[in-house]
Write an enzyme that holds these catalytic residues in place. Structure first.
Site, PDB file in Angstrom:
ATOM      1  N   ASN A   7       0.959  -1.138   0.024  1.00  0.00           N
ATOM      2  CA  ASN A   7      -0.147   0.016   0.139  1.00  0.00           C
ATOM      3  C   ASN A   7       0.856   1.323  -0.058  1.00  0.00           C
ATOM      4  OD1 ASN A   7      -1.687   2.064   0.731  1.00  0.00           O
ATOM      5  ND2 ASN A   7      -2.728   1.414   2.170  1.00  0.00           N
ATOM      6  N   ARG A   9       0.660   4.167   0.335  1.00  0.00           N
ATOM      7  CA  ARG A   9       0.236   5.240   1.388  1.00  0.00           C
ATOM      8  C   ARG A   9       0.577   4.960   2.815  1.00  0.00           C
ATOM      9  NH1 ARG A   9      -5.406   7.570   0.873  1.00  0.00           N
ATOM     10  NH2 ARG A   9      -4.573   8.969   2.003  1.00  0.00           N
ATOM     11  N   CYS A  10       1.181   3.587   2.991  1.00  0.00           N
ATOM     12  CA  CYS A  10       1.403   3.024   4.157  1.00  0.00           C
ATOM     13  C   CYS A  10       3.117   3.465   4.335  1.00  0.00           C
ATOM     14  CB  CYS A  10       0.917   1.744   4.422  1.00  0.00           C
ATOM     15  SG  CYS A  10       1.780   0.981   5.976  1.00  0.00           S
ATOM     16  N   ARG A  11       3.436   4.056   5.499  1.00  0.00           N
ATOM     17  CA  ARG A  11       4.855   4.197   5.677  1.00  0.00           C
ATOM     18  C   ARG A  11       5.594   2.925   6.014  1.00  0.00           C
ATOM     19  NH1 ARG A  11       8.164   4.695  10.277  1.00  0.00           N
ATOM     20  NH2 ARG A  11       6.091   4.739  11.678  1.00  0.00           N
ATOM     21  N   ARG A  14       6.172   1.209   2.639  1.00  0.00           N
ATOM     22  CA  ARG A  14       7.085   2.001   1.909  1.00  0.00           C
ATOM     23  C   ARG A  14       8.425   1.473   2.336  1.00  0.00           C
ATOM     24  NH1 ARG A  14       3.583   6.254   2.583  1.00  0.00           N
ATOM     25  NH2 ARG A  14       5.115   7.251   3.989  1.00  0.00           N
TER      26      ARG A  14
END
Length: 113
Positions: A7, A9-11, A14
């Site tokens: 995802n 948008r997920c730190r 990433r």
């Protein structure tokens, strides 16, 4: 094949992706929010993780709290909830050589590389 369920948008997701990029290995990225998993695919991932379906649920998500929290749910009902609401799936998940790990913390990904 090495694969990450990601995802953007997920730190933590990433950070997991960065670990795979640094490994120098080829891998596939599955953006599971854009391309939701089937019941069979999610069941197979849970089997590879060696966990109960409930352990893959993000229990702090509003969807979980409002619709499922406190209810007696079977494993298949929990899997169905994640299929219908992919945001409930913990991330990132990395699969390599018939083994899988949830990248929480992201460094756990190194265990299967």
């Amino acid at each position: 094949m090495l694969k990450i369920y990601h995802n953007p948008r997920c730190r933590k997701s990433r950070e997991g992706l960065a670990i795979l990029e640094a490994s120098g290995k080829d891998f596939d990225i599955v953006k599971y929010l854009d391309n939701p998993l089937s019941t069979d695919e999610l069941s197979e991932i849970i089997k590879l993780l060696g966990i109960a379906p409930e352990q893959l649920v993000r229990k702090n998500e509003t969807i979980w709290k409002e619709n499922y929290k406190g209810k007696e749910l079977s494993d298949s009902e929990i899997i169905q909830a994640m299929v219908e609401h992919p945001k409930l799936i913990e991330r990132p998940i990395v699969i390599h050589n018939k083994k899988a790990v949830i990248g929480r913390p992201p460094e756990d990904i190194n265990r299967i590389l």
